[in-house]
Scaffold this motif. Structure first.
Motif, PDB file in Angstrom:
ATOM      1  N   ILE A 179       0.819  -1.217   0.000  1.00 34.57           N
ATOM      2  CA  ILE A 179       0.000   0.000   0.000  1.00 34.57           C
ATOM      3  C   ILE A 179       0.850   1.264   0.000  1.00 34.57           C
ATOM      4  N   PHE A 180       2.171   1.103   0.011  1.00 35.47           N
ATOM      5  CA  PHE A 180       3.066   2.251  -0.138  1.00 35.47           C
ATOM      6  C   PHE A 180       4.412   1.788  -0.676  1.00 35.47           C
ATOM      7  N   ARG A 181       5.143   2.731  -1.245  1.00 35.81           N
ATOM      8  CA  ARG A 181       6.526   2.521  -1.671  1.00 35.81           C
ATOM      9  C   ARG A 181       7.378   3.463  -0.843  1.00 35.81           C
ATOM     10  N   SER A 182       8.621   3.057  -0.584  1.00 31.93           N
ATOM     11  CA  SER A 182       9.459   3.899   0.260  1.00 31.93           C
ATOM     12  C   SER A 182      10.930   3.784  -0.094  1.00 31.93           C
ATOM     13  N   ILE A 183      11.684   4.784   0.347  1.00 33.66           N
ATOM     14  CA  ILE A 183      13.143   4.786   0.246  1.00 33.66           C
ATOM     15  C   ILE A 183      13.704   4.915   1.654  1.00 33.66           C
ATOM     16  N   TYR A 184      14.957   4.470   1.821  1.00 35.31           N
ATOM     17  CA  TYR A 184      15.597   4.459   3.142  1.00 35.31           C
ATOM     18  C   TYR A 184      16.998   5.045   3.057  1.00 35.31           C
ATOM     19  N   PHE A 185      17.401   5.741   4.128  1.00 32.43           N
ATOM     20  CA  PHE A 185      18.736   6.331   4.215  1.00 32.43           C
ATOM     21  C   PHE A 185      18.990   6.693   5.677  1.00 32.43           C
ATOM     22  N   PHE A 186      20.217   7.118   5.981  1.00 28.74           N
ATOM     23  CA  PHE A 186      20.587   7.441   7.363  1.00 28.74           C
ATOM     24  C   PHE A 186      20.943   8.909   7.500  1.00 28.74           C
ATOM     25  N   ASP A 187      20.594   9.496   8.658  1.00 31.23           N
ATOM     26  CA  ASP A 187      20.993  10.867   8.960  1.00 31.23           C
ATOM     27  C   ASP A 187      22.415  10.847   9.528  1.00 31.23           C
ATOM     28  N   PRO A 188      23.018  12.015   9.822  1.00 33.70           N
ATOM     29  CA  PRO A 188      24.401  12.016  10.297  1.00 33.70           C
ATOM     30  C   PRO A 188      24.582  11.420  11.690  1.00 33.70           C
ATOM     31  N   ASN A 189      23.493  11.160  12.388  1.00 33.62           N
ATOM     32  CA  ASN A 189      23.562  10.559  13.726  1.00 33.62           C
ATOM     33  C   ASN A 189      23.409   9.041  13.688  1.00 33.62           C
ATOM     34  N   GLY A 190      23.184   8.489  12.497  1.00 42.43           N
ATOM     35  CA  GLY A 190      22.983   7.054  12.355  1.00 42.43           C
ATOM     36  C   GLY A 190      21.531   6.630  12.478  1.00 42.43           C
ATOM     37  N   HIS A 191      20.594   7.599  12.550  1.00 45.15           N
ATOM     38  CA  HIS A 191      19.172   7.256  12.608  1.00 45.15           C
ATOM     39  C   HIS A 191      18.689   6.907  11.197  1.00 45.15           C
ATOM     40  N   ARG A 192      17.993   5.780  11.083  1.00 51.94           N
ATOM     41  CA  ARG A 192      17.464   5.386   9.780  1.00 51.94           C
ATOM     42  C   ARG A 192      16.182   6.171   9.511  1.00 51.94           C
ATOM     43  N   LEU A 193      16.083   6.699   8.286  1.00 51.42           N
ATOM     44  CA  LEU A 193      14.923   7.474   7.866  1.00 51.42           C
ATOM     45  C   LEU A 193      14.280   6.793   6.670  1.00 51.42           C
ATOM     46  N   GLU A 194      12.985   7.001   6.551  1.00 47.94           N
ATOM     47  CA  GLU A 194      12.212   6.463   5.436  1.00 47.94           C
ATOM     48  C   GLU A 194      11.336   7.574   4.887  1.00 47.94           C
ATOM     49  N   LEU A 195      11.270   7.680   3.572  1.00 48.85           N
ATOM     50  CA  LEU A 195      10.269   8.513   2.915  1.00 48.85           C
ATOM     51  C   LEU A 195       9.337   7.553   2.203  1.00 48.85           C
ATOM     52  N   ALA A 196       8.028   7.757   2.353  1.00 46.54           N
ATOM     53  CA  ALA A 196       7.042   6.844   1.794  1.00 46.54           C
ATOM     54  C   ALA A 196       5.947   7.614   1.072  1.00 46.54           C
ATOM     55  N   CYS A 197       5.437   6.992   0.011  1.00 41.57           N
ATOM     56  CA  CYS A 197       4.253   7.528  -0.672  1.00 41.57           C
ATOM     57  C   CYS A 197       3.204   6.431  -0.702  1.00 41.57           C
ATOM     58  N   ASN A 198       1.996   6.804  -0.366  1.00 41.28           N
ATOM     59  CA  ASN A 198       0.888   5.849  -0.365  1.00 41.28           C
ATOM     60  C   ASN A 198       0.469   5.552  -1.797  1.00 41.28           C
TER      61      ASN A 198
END
Length: 185
Positions: free
Chosen positions: A122-141
């Motif tokens: 129900i969505f597609r997403s991309i993943y990457f890390f910020d400079p602190n090592g936190h994993r981030l996701e951007l998603a579109c429904n």
């Protein structure tokens, strides 16, 4: 007698950062967040502990705020060694697939490695890390109203089955069949 609170939204979510200025600059440059405020104290207001900190707040849009603490007198940041890096993450929504692909190109142009887009039914997403090592996701429904309704109706059954078996219930098989792999999208 107590009553369940009526929640309006998430006021803010707070994480730790290594460097407040670097973190604010990164989130502004890479994700376009607006730096809205900061608090800095030498004593923690809730506990009275002597622990200087900088607490910065970034507007993610839609009334959502992401905050970070820089804690210079604490040991270096760590992660739970028993939790895989892909589990703990922050996910932000973008408008559509075109916005997701444009975001991926922008983030990669900043020299940041990006994984995806990944299909989640129900969505597609991309993943990457910020400079602190936190994993981030951007998603579109990408789901339809019928698909969201089906998943909502199945949620209790899936949770009960998971609770009994600790294996992935496959009640909505279409969630695991990427139409792009079949040449449909």
């Amino acid at each position: 007698m107590s009553t369940t609170p009526t929640l309006k939204r998430i006021h803010h979510v707070a994480y730790r950062c290594r460097d407040a200025k670097e973190t604010v600059d990164w989130y502004r440059r890479v994700l376009g967040m607006d730096y809205v405020t900061a608090f800095s104290e030498d004593k923690v207001p809730s506990t009275g502990e002597d622990d200087p900190y900088m607490h910065v707040f970034l507007d993610c849009g839609g009334g959502n705020v992401l905050a970070f603490f820089e804690l210079p007198q604490q040991p270096d940041m760590g992660k739970d060694p028993n939790t895989p890096a892909w589990v703990q993450h922050l996910a932000f929504e973008v408008d559509d697939l075109n916005a997701l692909l444009a975001a991926k190109a922008h983030i990669e142009a900043q020299g940041i490695e990006v994984l995806g887009p990944t299909y989640h039914g129900i969505f597609r997403s991309i993943y990457f890390f910020d400079p602190n090592g936190h994993r981030l996701e951007l998603a579109c429904n990408i789901g339809t109203p019928d698909q969201y309704a089906e998943l909502r109706a199945l949620a209790p059954t899936m949770l009960e089955e998971w609770s009994r078996t600790k294996r992935a219930p496959r009640h909505a098989a279409w969630l695991h069949e990427d139409p792009a792999e079949r040449g449909e999208a």
